[in-house]
Design a protein around this motif. Structure first.
Motif, PDB file in Angstrom:
ATOM      1  N   ASP A  66      -3.724  10.238   7.650  1.00 48.30           N
ATOM      2  CA  ASP A  66      -4.737   9.244   7.961  1.00 48.30           C
ATOM      3  C   ASP A  66      -4.399   7.948   7.239  1.00 48.30           C
ATOM      4  O   ASP A  66      -4.517   7.865   6.023  1.00 48.30           O
ATOM      5  CB  ASP A  66      -6.108   9.777   7.531  1.00 48.30           C
ATOM      6  CG  ASP A  66      -7.198   8.766   7.807  1.00 48.30           C
ATOM      7  OD1 ASP A  66      -7.040   8.004   8.777  1.00 48.30           O
ATOM      8  OD2 ASP A  66      -8.181   8.729   7.058  1.00 48.30           O
TER       9      ASP A  66
ATOM     10  N   GLU B 136       0.847  -1.192   0.000  1.00 47.70           N
ATOM     11  CA  GLU B 136       0.000   0.000   0.000  1.00 47.70           C
ATOM     12  C   GLU B 136       0.882   1.241   0.000  1.00 47.70           C
ATOM     13  O   GLU B 136       1.782   1.366   0.816  1.00 47.70           O
ATOM     14  CB  GLU B 136      -0.896   0.032   1.245  1.00 47.70           C
ATOM     15  CG  GLU B 136      -1.806  -1.184   1.400  1.00 47.70           C
ATOM     16  CD  GLU B 136      -3.073  -1.082   0.562  1.00 47.70           C
ATOM     17  OE1 GLU B 136      -3.316  -0.002  -0.012  1.00 47.70           O
ATOM     18  OE2 GLU B 136      -3.802  -2.081   0.479  1.00 47.70           O
TER      19      GLU B 136
ATOM     20  N   ALA C 265      -7.451   3.729   6.499  1.00 52.11           N
ATOM     21  CA  ALA C 265      -8.037   3.025   5.364  1.00 52.11           C
ATOM     22  C   ALA C 265      -7.065   1.975   4.833  1.00 52.11           C
ATOM     23  O   ALA C 265      -7.445   0.834   4.566  1.00 52.11           O
ATOM     24  CB  ALA C 265      -8.403   4.023   4.269  1.00 52.11           C
ATOM     25  N   LEU C 266      -5.778   2.353   4.710  1.00 57.67           N
ATOM     26  CA  LEU C 266      -4.775   1.411   4.217  1.00 57.67           C
ATOM     27  C   LEU C 266      -4.567   0.276   5.206  1.00 57.67           C
ATOM     28  O   LEU C 266      -4.438  -0.886   4.830  1.00 57.67           O
ATOM     29  CB  LEU C 266      -3.448   2.140   3.980  1.00 57.67           C
ATOM     30  CG  LEU C 266      -3.482   3.309   3.005  1.00 57.67           C
ATOM     31  CD1 LEU C 266      -2.091   3.898   2.844  1.00 57.67           C
ATOM     32  CD2 LEU C 266      -4.009   2.860   1.663  1.00 57.67           C
TER      33      LEU C 266
ATOM     34  N   LYS D 118      -8.947   5.586  -0.638  1.00 54.50           N
ATOM     35  CA  LYS D 118      -7.692   5.028  -0.138  1.00 54.50           C
ATOM     36  C   LYS D 118      -7.793   3.520  -0.022  1.00 54.50           C
ATOM     37  O   LYS D 118      -6.861   2.794  -0.339  1.00 54.50           O
ATOM     38  CB  LYS D 118      -7.368   5.612   1.232  1.00 54.50           C
ATOM     39  CG  LYS D 118      -6.724   6.962   1.190  1.00 54.50           C
ATOM     40  CD  LYS D 118      -6.440   7.411   2.597  1.00 54.50           C
ATOM     41  CE  LYS D 118      -5.975   8.842   2.632  1.00 54.50           C
ATOM     42  NZ  LYS D 118      -5.985   9.348   4.017  1.00 54.50           N
ATOM     43  N   GLY D 119      -8.927   3.046   0.441  1.00 61.17           N
ATOM     44  CA  GLY D 119      -9.095   1.625   0.704  1.00 61.17           C
ATOM     45  C   GLY D 119      -9.232   0.804  -0.559  1.00 61.17           C
ATOM     46  O   GLY D 119      -8.723  -0.307  -0.643  1.00 61.17           O
ATOM     47  N   TYR D 120      -9.952   1.326  -1.559  1.00 60.08           N
ATOM     48  CA  TYR D 120     -10.287   0.484  -2.711  1.00 60.08           C
ATOM     49  C   TYR D 120      -9.610   0.897  -4.009  1.00 60.08           C
ATOM     50  O   TYR D 120      -9.548   0.112  -4.937  1.00 60.08           O
ATOM     51  CB  TYR D 120     -11.805   0.449  -2.906  1.00 60.08           C
ATOM     52  CG  TYR D 120     -12.466  -0.275  -1.775  1.00 60.08           C
ATOM     53  CD1 TYR D 120     -12.408  -1.667  -1.695  1.00 60.08           C
ATOM     54  CD2 TYR D 120     -13.097   0.424  -0.756  1.00 60.08           C
ATOM     55  CE1 TYR D 120     -12.973  -2.346  -0.625  1.00 60.08           C
ATOM     56  CE2 TYR D 120     -13.659  -0.244   0.322  1.00 60.08           C
ATOM     57  CZ  TYR D 120     -13.596  -1.629   0.377  1.00 60.08           C
ATOM     58  OH  TYR D 120     -14.133  -2.289   1.431  1.00 60.08           O
TER      59      TYR D 120
ATOM     60  N   SER E 290     -11.682   7.953   2.505  1.00 63.34           N
ATOM     61  CA  SER E 290     -11.305   6.652   3.054  1.00 63.34           C
ATOM     62  C   SER E 290     -11.578   5.524   2.068  1.00 63.34           C
ATOM     63  O   SER E 290     -10.781   4.595   1.932  1.00 63.34           O
ATOM     64  CB  SER E 290     -12.066   6.377   4.349  1.00 63.34           C
ATOM     65  OG  SER E 290     -11.451   7.039   5.399  1.00 63.34           O
TER      66      SER E 290
ATOM     67  N   THR F  13      -6.676  -0.893   7.281  1.00 63.24           N
ATOM     68  CA  THR F  13      -7.825  -1.798   7.245  1.00 63.24           C
ATOM     69  C   THR F  13      -7.636  -2.847   6.150  1.00 63.24           C
ATOM     70  O   THR F  13      -7.923  -4.024   6.354  1.00 63.24           O
ATOM     71  CB  THR F  13      -9.107  -0.990   6.996  1.00 63.24           C
ATOM     72  OG1 THR F  13      -9.230  -0.026   8.043  1.00 63.24           O
ATOM     73  CG2 THR F  13     -10.330  -1.881   6.993  1.00 63.24           C
ATOM     74  N   ASN F  14      -7.110  -2.424   5.004  1.00 67.12           N
ATOM     75  CA  ASN F  14      -6.794  -3.374   3.929  1.00 67.12           C
ATOM     76  C   ASN F  14      -5.720  -4.360   4.365  1.00 67.12           C
ATOM     77  O   ASN F  14      -5.804  -5.549   4.086  1.00 67.12           O
ATOM     78  CB  ASN F  14      -6.293  -2.629   2.691  1.00 67.12           C
ATOM     79  CG  ASN F  14      -7.424  -1.960   1.942  1.00 67.12           C
ATOM     80  OD1 ASN F  14      -8.583  -2.145   2.282  1.00 67.12           O
ATOM     81  ND2 ASN F  14      -7.082  -1.182   0.938  1.00 67.12           N
TER      82      ASN F  14
END
Lengths: 380, 291
Positions: A213, A204, A216-217, B255-257, B252, A219-220
């Motif tokens: 922040d 990531e 989000a990363l 960033k996540g997907y 978010s 969480t992956n």
């Protein structure tokens, strides 16, 4: 009237040029050996810059007390660059044009060292970056050296260490896409870990500096349940990521590189149980290391970090080269540096053809909020 | 499950954006000025919060109060010194003053506190509660409760109190409000005070979540909160809140997907899209009254 103005202007220009010519013309034998230093003593990576500054100052004082080099005293001229590229260029131009340095130590972090290296080549000044670990720095010119090991080497050792010593099967990496240091380490780690037989489950990227922040990363990363999470970044960002990793519930072992040095001052709780590669360990029983530590601690009231050790070694390499060159002739110093073979705080230092030192890496683990030497490793 | 987790991450940062966005939207609603110094007021709020907790050892709620009071006062002073003299000048002058004020505050902070980041002590536990595989930290809960709580208070204040009513009147027509006996200067001061206090609250919560306080920390969140206010329809209070949450969640999820490097591009892309389709912002048209 107009004509008069031009005459006045002409005279002014002539005077100014004359003044400059006077400067360069009066090139008499200098009374001191002038060494320039650029370090980020304030800003995001101030902990590094201050450590290097302190260590180089200490090395200079020691050397001067013992009679200096070539019978002359060393004059250290240092500027702060805040870790910023523009400030670095300005400072370097000042050192070369105004201060007339004979040799240069710096800059501290990889990105600003990369900024300076081409300028140093142009000026033909012997340069050693004590701590710039990025691969690209030394190949820029024959006059560029470094006191630390390089990122590909470091990343490779950490990758092998994670697989062989930590018995990790799955690894995740989070890296700063805007930083050469971070990208270089990521590539080397991924290659070494996969070559050893491990699986990279997540890579990531984030933009360091503005982005704070990382949840989000993370969480992956958590969804992939890696055994280790490799964080190749500097201590401030590592601290932020480690804190948020706890918040999100990532339970992988955190692994890092020499940029972690200083993280204990930022987020000691969150990095507990982590491992990172470093240039030297404070609890190394080696006599030379211990005497350096006690002297530094007495002078500055705090134990030296790895950056201080490298700063000291960088200065010592430079002094030794000037000494063996027998003069402050820049080409002679450069040649002497290539043939360096001295015992430093960070190990025995000899240079390869590119100006990179060959030495072992200390792996440090964080136990009860303290750095503990786990072992010394070299790339296989 | 991972999606819900990403959503919670977004709501956390979104609630902070929403708090800061309120300051932009209130000031715009009243004096039609985009207060670009707002993000830096947030930064100073974070510093005051840091000193209150880290140096003076105040408990968290009290530190929050000190920071909010300080910034409320600061907001009023800035308005009096920098914006009031230009109230009848062309709008571009006021905008430039606001940008100047922003740079001034950043550089004052740089001189006073230095460029080294300070670390906010962990005042709220980041331990997470596990709800069927979803992690919610106490910090997220506290942030959300505080943010939503203060937003409800603000809504009540504007709807129910005399000052609130006066604010709504001033936002509709300044001249007529004066004729009706409303002290417009006082109302503008109150607006700046409340907006700045909410900015300080956002700043302290931001500093607790991402514990690095430095002079430029207000730039990015300030810009994003401004975008949130425009997205929701600048001048509209519910719009600013919705805009803030949308910004946080979109960020978010991107960033996540998709990729972290795309998050800012996507966020600002959405702004452009909304402005193209509905230039007044999401809630811009529905609310006739702007505060």
């Amino acid at each position: 009237m107009r004509g008069k103005k031009y005459v006045a202007l002409f005279i002014l220009v002539a005077l100014v040029l004359g003044a400059f010519a006077g400067c360069s013309g009066g090139d008499t034998e200098a009374e001191t050996v002038k060494i320039g230093l650029i370090a980020p003593t304030t800003g995001q990576v101030a902990v590094y810059g201050q450590a290097v500054q302190n260590a180089v100052e200490m090395a200079v004082e020691e050397r001067n007390a013992a009679g200096g080099i070539l019978g002359k005293q060393i004059e250290l001229i240092s500027y702060d660059n805040k870790g910023d590229a523009t400030e670095t260029v300005n400072a370097f131009n000042r050192l070369v044009d105004n201060d007339g340095i004979d040799a240069f130590i710096g800059a501290v972090i990889s990105s600003t060292s990369l900024t300076i290296a081409p300028l140093a080549v142009e000026a033909g000044i012997p340069m050693i970056t004590p701590t710039g670990t990025n691969l690209e720095i030394t190949p820029i010119g024959d006059n560029i050296f470094r006191a630390c090991f390089i990122d590909p080497y470091q990343g490779k050792v950490i990758g092998q260490f994670a697989f062989n010593e930590l018995k990790a099967q799955k690894a995740a990496v989070m890296f700063n896409t805007a930083d050469d240091y971070s990208v270089g380490l990521k590539d080397a780690f991924v290659a070494a870990f996969e070559a050893a037989g491990g699986e990279i489950v997540a890579v990531e990227g984030y933009t360091g500096g503005t982005d704070k922040d990382f949840k989000a990363l993370l969480t992956n990363v958590k969804a992939e349940a890696p055994d280790v999470l490799f964080l190749p970044d500097y201590y401030n960002t590592v601290g932020l990521i480690a804190d948020q990793a706890k918040e999100v519930g990532v339970d992988a072992t955190l692994v890092g590189a020499d940029g972690w040095d200083g993280v204990l001052g930022v987020s000691p709780e969150s990095v507990e149980g982590g491992y990172f590669a470093n240039h030297y360990a404070k609890d190394d029983p080696d006599e030379f290391v211990q005497s350096f530590i006690s002297e530094y601690t007495e002078k500055y009231g705090e134990a030296p970090n790895a950056l201080a050790a490298l700063g000291y070694d960088g200065a010592e390499i430079m002094f030794a080269a000037i000494e063996s060159a027998g003069s402050t002739d820049k080409a002679a110093i450069i040649e002497a540096m290539g043939n360096t073979s001295i015992d430093g705080v960070t190990g025995h230092i000899v240079f390869d053809a590119d100006g990179n030192p060959e030495k072992s890496i200390s792996i440090i683990t964080i136990e009860d909020g303290k750095d503990v030497l786990y072992g010394k490793f070299g790339a296989k | 499950m991972q999606f819900i987790q990403q959503l919670i991450n977004g709501i956390h940062v979104g609630s902070i954006y929403a708090l800061i966005a309120l300051g932009y939207t209130m000031v715009y609603g009243i004096v039609k000025l985009i207060n670009f110094a707002h993000g830096d007021i947030m930064m100073l709020g974070a510093y005051v919060g840091f000193f209150a907790i880290g140096l003076w050892g105040l408990p968290f709620p009290l530190a929050l109060l000190v920071s909010m009071v300080f910034c409320a006062f600061l907001g009023v002073v800035i308005e009096r010194i920098a914006y009031k003299p230009l109230r009848n000048a062309p709008r571009i002058s006021a905008l430039i003053t606001a940008i100047g004020m922003s740079l001034l505050l950043e550089n004052i902070a740089l001189v006073l506190f230095g460029p080294d980041p300070r670390k906010m002590p962990p005042v709220i536990s980041k331990e997470a509660i596990n709800l069927g595989g979803v992690q919610i930290s106490y910090l997220t809960i506290v942030t959300l409760v505080l943010a939503v709580g203060f937003m409800i208070l603000l809504e009540l204040f504007i709807k129910k109190t005399r000052t609130g009513k006066a604010m709504r009147a001033v936002s509709q027509d300044k001249a007529a409000s004066t004729l009706m006996g409303i002290d417009v200067n006082r109302i503008i001061s109150v607006t700046f005070a409340i907006g700045s206090a909410l900015g300080a609250l956002g700043g302290v919560l931001y500093a607790v979540a991402y514990p690095q306080i430095e002079p430029y920390m207000g730039m990015m969140p300030g810009l994003k909160a401004f975008v949130a206010a425009v997205l929701g329809g600048i001048g509209s209070i519910p719009g600013a809140m919705i805009g803030g949450f949308i910004m946080g969640i979109v960020e978010s999820l991107t960033k996540g997907y998709i990729s972290s490097q795309w998050s800012d591009a996507v966020v600002f892309g959405i702004l452009i899209l909304v402005l193209l389709v509905k230039p007044s912002g999401l809630l811009g048209k529905n609310t006739r009254e702007k505060v």
